[in-house]
Design a protein around this motif. Structure first.
Motif, PDB file in Angstrom:
ATOM      1  N   ILE A 129       0.940  -1.198   0.089  1.00 18.21           N
ATOM      2  CA  ILE A 129      -0.055   0.031   0.003  1.00 18.21           C
ATOM      3  C   ILE A 129       0.922   1.090  -0.086  1.00 18.21           C
ATOM      4  CG2 ILE A 129      -1.561   1.309   1.262  1.00 18.21           C
ATOM      5  CD1 ILE A 129      -3.070  -1.233   2.106  1.00 18.21           C
ATOM      6  N   ILE A 130       1.967   1.446   0.869  1.00 23.02           N
ATOM      7  CA  ILE A 130       2.770   2.405   0.982  1.00 23.02           C
ATOM      8  C   ILE A 130       3.392   2.661  -0.509  1.00 23.02           C
ATOM      9  CG2 ILE A 130       4.721   3.422   1.953  1.00 23.02           C
ATOM     10  CD1 ILE A 130       3.828   2.117   4.534  1.00 23.02           C
ATOM     11  N   GLU A 131       3.886   1.553  -1.154  1.00 23.26           N
ATOM     12  CA  GLU A 131       4.571   1.831  -2.368  1.00 23.26           C
ATOM     13  C   GLU A 131       3.674   2.338  -3.353  1.00 23.26           C
ATOM     14  OE1 GLU A 131       6.181  -2.025  -2.860  1.00 23.26           O
ATOM     15  OE2 GLU A 131       8.168  -1.563  -2.180  1.00 23.26           O
ATOM     16  N   GLU A 132       2.312   1.915  -3.078  1.00 27.07           N
ATOM     17  CA  GLU A 132       1.225   2.326  -3.987  1.00 27.07           C
ATOM     18  C   GLU A 132       1.241   3.734  -4.004  1.00 27.07           C
ATOM     19  OE1 GLU A 132      -2.613   0.703  -3.481  1.00 27.07           O
ATOM     20  OE2 GLU A 132      -3.435   1.913  -4.952  1.00 27.07           O
ATOM     21  N   VAL A 138       1.109  10.372  -3.780  1.00 27.85           N
ATOM     22  CA  VAL A 138       0.449  11.015  -2.528  1.00 27.85           C
ATOM     23  C   VAL A 138       1.224  10.777  -1.353  1.00 27.85           C
ATOM     24  CG1 VAL A 138      -2.111  10.833  -3.525  1.00 27.85           C
ATOM     25  CG2 VAL A 138      -0.939   8.943  -2.166  1.00 27.85           C
ATOM     26  N   PHE A 139       2.192   9.899  -1.478  1.00 25.45           N
ATOM     27  CA  PHE A 139       3.065   9.808  -0.327  1.00 25.45           C
ATOM     28  C   PHE A 139       4.348  10.181  -0.754  1.00 25.45           C
ATOM     29  CE2 PHE A 139       0.746   5.859   1.397  1.00 25.45           C
ATOM     30  CZ  PHE A 139      -0.302   6.644   1.911  1.00 25.45           C
ATOM     31  N   ARG A 140       5.190  10.868   0.299  1.00 29.58           N
ATOM     32  CA  ARG A 140       6.544  11.262   0.218  1.00 29.58           C
ATOM     33  C   ARG A 140       7.519  10.099  -0.464  1.00 29.58           C
ATOM     34  NH1 ARG A 140       8.128  13.278   5.716  1.00 29.58           N
ATOM     35  NH2 ARG A 140      10.142  13.381   4.557  1.00 29.58           N
ATOM     36  N   LYS A 141       8.421  10.166  -1.176  1.00 29.15           N
ATOM     37  CA  LYS A 141       9.421   9.225  -1.336  1.00 29.15           C
ATOM     38  C   LYS A 141      10.525   8.984  -0.618  1.00 29.15           C
ATOM     39  CE  LYS A 141       8.264   7.824  -6.020  1.00 29.15           C
ATOM     40  NZ  LYS A 141       8.621   7.523  -7.264  1.00 29.15           N
ATOM     41  N   ASP A 142      10.866  10.019   0.262  1.00 29.79           N
ATOM     42  CA  ASP A 142      12.119   9.992   1.175  1.00 29.79           C
ATOM     43  C   ASP A 142      11.833   9.493   2.376  1.00 29.79           C
ATOM     44  OD1 ASP A 142      10.502  12.138   1.685  1.00 29.79           O
ATOM     45  OD2 ASP A 142      12.178  13.617   2.369  1.00 29.79           O
ATOM     46  N   VAL A 143      11.015   8.386   2.514  1.00 34.70           N
ATOM     47  CA  VAL A 143      11.039   7.735   3.805  1.00 34.70           C
ATOM     48  C   VAL A 143      11.586   6.650   3.951  1.00 34.70           C
ATOM     49  CG1 VAL A 143       8.607   9.061   4.550  1.00 34.70           C
ATOM     50  CG2 VAL A 143       8.593   6.942   3.044  1.00 34.70           C
ATOM     51  N   ASP A 144      11.720   5.959   5.196  1.00 34.16           N
ATOM     52  CA  ASP A 144      12.141   4.511   5.161  1.00 34.16           C
ATOM     53  C   ASP A 144      11.042   3.782   5.488  1.00 34.16           C
ATOM     54  OD1 ASP A 144      13.547   2.198   6.340  1.00 34.16           O
ATOM     55  OD2 ASP A 144      15.425   3.546   6.830  1.00 34.16           O
ATOM     56  N   ILE A 145      10.563   3.204   4.474  1.00 34.42           N
ATOM     57  CA  ILE A 145       9.581   2.574   4.621  1.00 34.42           C
ATOM     58  C   ILE A 145       9.382   1.208   5.441  1.00 34.42           C
ATOM     59  CG2 ILE A 145       7.918   1.109   3.150  1.00 34.42           C
ATOM     60  CD1 ILE A 145       8.389   2.377   0.797  1.00 34.42           C
ATOM     61  N   ASP A 146      10.524   0.678   5.456  1.00 36.44           N
ATOM     62  CA  ASP A 146      10.869  -0.644   6.308  1.00 36.44           C
ATOM     63  C   ASP A 146      10.675  -0.293   7.727  1.00 36.44           C
ATOM     64  OD1 ASP A 146      11.291  -2.730   4.814  1.00 36.44           O
ATOM     65  OD2 ASP A 146      13.066  -3.390   5.802  1.00 36.44           O
ATOM     66  N   LEU A 147      11.332   0.940   8.369  1.00 44.72           N
ATOM     67  CA  LEU A 147      11.075   1.294   9.619  1.00 44.72           C
ATOM     68  C   LEU A 147       9.876   2.143   9.889  1.00 44.72           C
ATOM     69  CD1 LEU A 147      14.676   2.897  10.356  1.00 44.72           C
ATOM     70  CD2 LEU A 147      13.730   0.558  10.863  1.00 44.72           C
ATOM     71  N   GLU A 189      -2.757   9.830  12.603  1.00 44.50           N
ATOM     72  CA  GLU A 189      -2.023  11.406  12.490  1.00 44.50           C
ATOM     73  C   GLU A 189      -0.503  11.251  12.316  1.00 44.50           C
ATOM     74  OE1 GLU A 189      -3.016  14.134  15.257  1.00 44.50           O
ATOM     75  OE2 GLU A 189      -5.382  13.645  15.181  1.00 44.50           O
ATOM     76  N   LEU A 190      -0.083  10.169  12.983  1.00 42.37           N
ATOM     77  CA  LEU A 190       1.479  10.025  12.972  1.00 42.37           C
ATOM     78  C   LEU A 190       1.926   9.586  11.447  1.00 42.37           C
ATOM     79  CD1 LEU A 190       3.872   9.583  14.934  1.00 42.37           C
ATOM     80  CD2 LEU A 190       3.649   7.102  14.355  1.00 42.37           C
ATOM     81  N   LEU A 191       1.173   8.772  10.808  1.00 41.47           N
ATOM     82  CA  LEU A 191       1.380   8.159   9.377  1.00 41.47           C
ATOM     83  C   LEU A 191       1.184   9.391   8.473  1.00 41.47           C
ATOM     84  CD1 LEU A 191       0.251   4.466   9.489  1.00 41.47           C
ATOM     85  CD2 LEU A 191       2.724   5.690   9.617  1.00 41.47           C
ATOM     86  N   LYS A 192       0.033  10.195   8.675  1.00 39.06           N
ATOM     87  CA  LYS A 192      -0.284  11.175   7.776  1.00 39.06           C
ATOM     88  C   LYS A 192       0.824  12.103   7.682  1.00 39.06           C
ATOM     89  CE  LYS A 192      -2.931  14.557   8.881  1.00 39.06           C
ATOM     90  NZ  LYS A 192      -4.205  15.075   9.379  1.00 39.06           N
ATOM     91  N   ASN A 193       1.292  12.685   9.024  1.00 38.45           N
ATOM     92  CA  ASN A 193       2.347  13.698   8.995  1.00 38.45           C
ATOM     93  C   ASN A 193       3.584  13.132   8.378  1.00 38.45           C
ATOM     94  OD1 ASN A 193       0.762  15.526  10.298  1.00 38.45           O
ATOM     95  ND2 ASN A 193       1.374  14.988  12.308  1.00 38.45           N
ATOM     96  N   HIS A 194       3.638  11.900   8.612  1.00 34.59           N
ATOM     97  CA  HIS A 194       5.000  11.169   7.930  1.00 34.59           C
ATOM     98  C   HIS A 194       5.161  10.877   6.433  1.00 34.59           C
ATOM     99  CE1 HIS A 194       8.289   8.134   8.427  1.00 34.59           C
ATOM    100  NE2 HIS A 194       8.773   9.209   8.681  1.00 34.59           N
ATOM    101  N   LEU A 195       3.791  10.445   6.400  1.00 31.26           N
ATOM    102  CA  LEU A 195       3.906  10.025   4.645  1.00 31.26           C
ATOM    103  C   LEU A 195       3.371  10.863   3.656  1.00 31.26           C
ATOM    104  CD1 LEU A 195       2.584   6.146   5.233  1.00 31.26           C
ATOM    105  CD2 LEU A 195       5.038   7.050   4.379  1.00 31.26           C
TER     106      LEU A 195
END
Lengths: 197, 197
Positions: A129-132, A138-147, A189-195
């Motif tokens: 889902i995150i990769e999608e 709609v999601f930033r690309k400079d996040v550490d998905i695994d973490l 909220e955490l994920l929204k702010n982060h992703l």
DNA sequence: AAACGATTGAAACAGCTGTTAAAACTGTTT
DNA sequence: AAACAGTTTTAACAGCTGTTTCAATCGTTT
């Protein structure tokens, strides 16, 4: 019938006491069957647990792929997924605590692998889902998905601790329902702010 | 001397095998002392672990209060704190895994409390800083502080798993150093996005 | 009714567990 | 040199563990 009685009794005891502290004699007594039948039907105490995890996991994975395949937006999917995990984990707190405990022990590495596979599939669904979301920009690309995923599951695990060990964190006993909505809101909220970019 | 030899041997074995699977006879053999001396010096196997945790925790708490009392800004304090935790946890991965495992077992509830207290003090230090940041109006006030702290410790715990159980998550073996900086960066950005207004 | 394989029951196996009582040994103080 | 408290050793305790053996029972098929 005997098989099912053993599985039911074992699940109850493994949850309440943990795998190792539970004895085959306790299981047999609670199930109302003879001790020898556990080894007869399952081969060993370890295989009994492996079988238990196998049968318990199946349903969750079905609901997960429903979410993944739906037409909802990545954010909606993520939220649905969070709700599902929270629901599952909170209604089986002791079970998941036991699974994680077993997963973190250096003993019985083969059993470890058998338990680890289903959990990995959960992670994989969230990864998709995150990769999608990244692909749809709609999601930033400079996040550490695994973490990021580890963050979610890490908190969910911590939440089960809080749920029935509040004394450790000096909190009053909190209703699970309240905690569940808190956790959901916090994670959203955490994920929204982060992703979300 | 005997006391220290026992503590050293016990720590090594508890880390490698876990508390329950480790026998007092193994500890005695590795320490090169008689079995009875464990109960003579510590009273019981459980009190041996309690003592071990007590002595191991002391140093971290000192460094923590140094950070809290410094004149740095809340964000700087938080980052220093993250670095300290990551450093401590990664250089004692097995130890912390063992502690968490022991903390999640329903067995030995008294021991549970004794182990829980030092960990709670860690949480409290982080709580202080976040509240300070809110008072100074650099942090938002509409965040669930408790769950935010749980998020941090939840991820740190997950990270130790990743660190030496990569197979579960289908990753190549990663150098701890790399993972450490990844975790630090991830947590810094996550908290910044979530806390700073 | 006899025969059969699958299931169950009773009992024991061998081995391990943490703990302790009592004697033996230390090094220091009287 | 005797007394003493602090340690260490020996040896055993009592109890539990998962598993297995072998005879008894069950339901089904011949």
């Amino acid at each position: 019938m005997t098989r099912e009685k053993i599985l039911t009794a074992a699940k109850e005891l493994f949850q309440a006491k943990g795998f190792e502290p539970t004895t085959v004699r306790e299981i047999a007594t609670l199930a109302g069957v003879n001790v020898a039948l556990i080894n007869y039907h399952f081969g060993s105490k370890e295989q009994l647990l492996a079988q238990m995890v196998e049968e318990t996991t199946a349903h969750t994975l079905l609901r997960l792929s429903d979410i993944t395949k739906s037409g909802a937006s990545p954010i909606e999917k993520l939220n649905q997924m969070l709700e599902l995990f929270i629901e599952k984990i909170f209604s089986n707190k002791q079970y998941y605590q036991m699974i994680h405990r077993e997963l973190s022990t250096p003993q019985r590495p083969e059993l470890n692998d058998q338990i680890g596979k289903p959990l990995k599939r959960n992670r994989d669904e969230m990864l998709k889902i995150i990769e999608e979301g990244q692909k749809k920009k709609v999601f930033r690309k400079d996040v550490d998905i695994d973490l990021t995923i580890s963050t979610v599951f890490g908190l969910l695990y911590q939440a089960t601790h809080i749920a029935f060990k509040n004394k450790v964190y000096d909190k009053q006993l909190q209703d699970d329902a309240i905690l569940k909505t808190r956790v959901l809101k916090h994670l959203q909220e955490l994920l929204k702010n982060h992703l979300v970019r």
